[in-house]
Design a protein around this motif. Structure first.
Motif, PDB file in Angstrom:
ATOM      1  N   SER A  18       0.818  -1.214   0.000  1.00  0.00           N
ATOM      2  CA  SER A  18       0.000   0.000   0.000  1.00  0.00           C
ATOM      3  C   SER A  18       0.851   1.264   0.000  1.00  0.00           C
ATOM      4  O   SER A  18       0.344   2.350  -0.297  1.00  0.00           O
TER       5      SER A  18
ATOM      6  N   TYR B  27     -14.885  -1.422  -7.049  1.00  0.00           N
ATOM      7  CA  TYR B  27     -13.859  -0.474  -7.469  1.00  0.00           C
ATOM      8  C   TYR B  27     -12.469  -0.989  -7.124  1.00  0.00           C
ATOM      9  O   TYR B  27     -11.517  -0.831  -7.903  1.00  0.00           O
ATOM     10  N   LEU B  28     -12.333  -1.631  -5.966  1.00  0.00           N
ATOM     11  CA  LEU B  28     -11.042  -2.204  -5.582  1.00  0.00           C
ATOM     12  C   LEU B  28     -10.604  -3.260  -6.597  1.00  0.00           C
ATOM     13  O   LEU B  28      -9.433  -3.313  -6.982  1.00  0.00           O
ATOM     14  N   TYR B  29     -11.551  -4.075  -7.035  1.00  0.00           N
ATOM     15  CA  TYR B  29     -11.244  -5.099  -8.041  1.00  0.00           C
ATOM     16  C   TYR B  29     -10.800  -4.445  -9.351  1.00  0.00           C
ATOM     17  O   TYR B  29      -9.833  -4.903  -9.980  1.00  0.00           O
TER      18      TYR B  29
ATOM     19  N   VAL C 140      -9.409  -1.514  -9.824  1.00  0.00           N
ATOM     20  CA  VAL C 140      -8.086  -0.909  -9.666  1.00  0.00           C
ATOM     21  C   VAL C 140      -6.995  -1.974  -9.695  1.00  0.00           C
ATOM     22  O   VAL C 140      -5.948  -1.800 -10.322  1.00  0.00           O
ATOM     23  N   ALA C 141      -7.243  -3.099  -9.021  1.00  0.00           N
ATOM     24  CA  ALA C 141      -6.217  -4.129  -8.895  1.00  0.00           C
ATOM     25  C   ALA C 141      -6.034  -4.941 -10.167  1.00  0.00           C
ATOM     26  O   ALA C 141      -4.892  -5.157 -10.618  1.00  0.00           O
TER      27      ALA C 141
ATOM     28  N   TYR D 206      -2.102   0.768  -5.160  1.00  0.00           N
ATOM     29  CA  TYR D 206      -3.276   1.613  -4.894  1.00  0.00           C
ATOM     30  C   TYR D 206      -4.423   0.767  -4.329  1.00  0.00           C
ATOM     31  O   TYR D 206      -5.106   1.167  -3.382  1.00  0.00           O
ATOM     32  N   ALA D 207      -4.628  -0.427  -4.909  1.00  0.00           N
ATOM     33  CA  ALA D 207      -5.685  -1.313  -4.428  1.00  0.00           C
ATOM     34  C   ALA D 207      -5.409  -1.791  -3.013  1.00  0.00           C
ATOM     35  O   ALA D 207      -6.339  -1.943  -2.202  1.00  0.00           O
TER      36      ALA D 207
END
Length: 312
Positions: free
Chosen positions: A58, A269-271, A273-274, A282-283
């Motif tokens: 992170s 959104y996390l998915y 980004v990753a 970032y994720a």
């Protein structure tokens, strides 16, 4: 003869007895750890290890194609100052949790009260009603749900047959959020079973005493059922709140986060980004922010439990 005497003296010696007790305890402990070693290996290798690694990531710029580059707090600063989609994801997730969780718990409790009659066949109906919780979160059900509320789906077909205007469920922000909430509420089986178990533990003497005092059905529910169920409500509230913040499959497959990011849940959104933007650093920062949010709400519920949860 002399060796037997020495052995006898050692046997009755307090120091020897204490040494043997410690040795036995050590042997039992090692046996216990050996028995749970598969779980320990999985816990540290698949949970703690990845958590520590994601925390380190992170603070980096990592695209999974090259080595991570140290970036300090830039990921966290970017999230809160220069990422409007992050704020939209937070808003959509908070809205979803604030509406879906209370509705799911209320509907689960309502059905538990209906099944808490002890009548013949109630066990079969309880099992049937539990099925949605088993299959409701699956990919197949999400696809079926999308077809059900599509432009030519069953929902619009029914509206059209009644002479009503059809609805673009996936083109309207409120409608899209509503069908996701409906899908989550439909998965009421698990909390319903827990509520039902709690209802069956309430002493009937309390209801009989309330009847003697002239209490009706509603007053019994408010003064007896709810207070006695508060530990169960507390448990279900914590579990459903955590599950609500981590909702992914339904939003990803049914609405895809649309329209205009109105159902862009945090996990979706996390998915993106990753695994779509390949920005794992970032994720990872997003994942830890979600952990802090869930921890804060869980702590708040625990702290407030002294005011409304009754264990006596």
């Amino acid at each position: 003869m002399k060796s037997n005497q020495v052995l006898e003296n050692r046997t009755v010696s307090p120091a020897f007895v204490e040494k043997e007790r410690k040795r036995r305890r050590m042997k039992e402990s090692l046996t216990g750890y050996a028995m749970i070693s598969p779980w320990l290996i999985g816990f540290f290798g698949l949970v703690i290890g990845p958590m520590i690694y994601s925390f380190i990531l992170s603070f980096t710029d990592y695209d999974m194609l090259s080595a991570p580059k140290w970036a300090g707090f830039s990921n966290y600063i970017e999230l809160f100052t220069n990422d409007p989609r992050f704020l939209k994801a937070l808003k959509a997730t908070f809205t979803f949790v604030a509406i879906a969780v209370p509705l799911k718990l209320a509907f689960s409790l309502f059905l538990a009260l209906l099944f808490n009659t002890g009548r013949k066949g109630s066990g079969l109906f309880t099992t049937i009603y539990y099925v949605p919780s088993i299959i409701g979160g699956s990919v197949a059900i999400s696809v079926v749900w999308r077809q059900l509320f599509g432009r030519d789906g069953a929902a619009n077909t029914i509206l059209d047959s009644m002479g009503l205007d059809t609805i673009s469920f996936f083109g309207n922000a409120n409608a899209a959020m509503s069908i996701l909430i409906l899908l989550i509420v439909w998965q009421f089986g698990a909390p319903m079973i827990i509520f039902l178990a709690g209802l069956r533990q309430i002493p009937q003497d309390l209801y009989e005493a309330a009847s003697v005092d002239g209490a009706g059905t509603i007053r019994k529910f408010i003064k007896v059922t709810i207070p006695m169920l508060t530990p169960i409500i507390f448990f279900n509230l914590v579990m459903e709140m955590i599950a609500g913040f981590m909702t992914f499959t339904q939003a990803f497959l049914v609405t895809g986060g649309g329209p205009r990011d109105s159902t862009l849940f945090y996990a979706v959104y996390l998915y993106e980004v990753a695994f779509e933007f390949l920005n794992m650093g970032y994720a990872s920062a997003m994942a830890w922010i979600l952990l802090v949010i869930i921890g804060a709400f869980t702590l708040l519920i625990f702290k407030s439990s002294n005011l409304w949860v009754h264990y006596d």
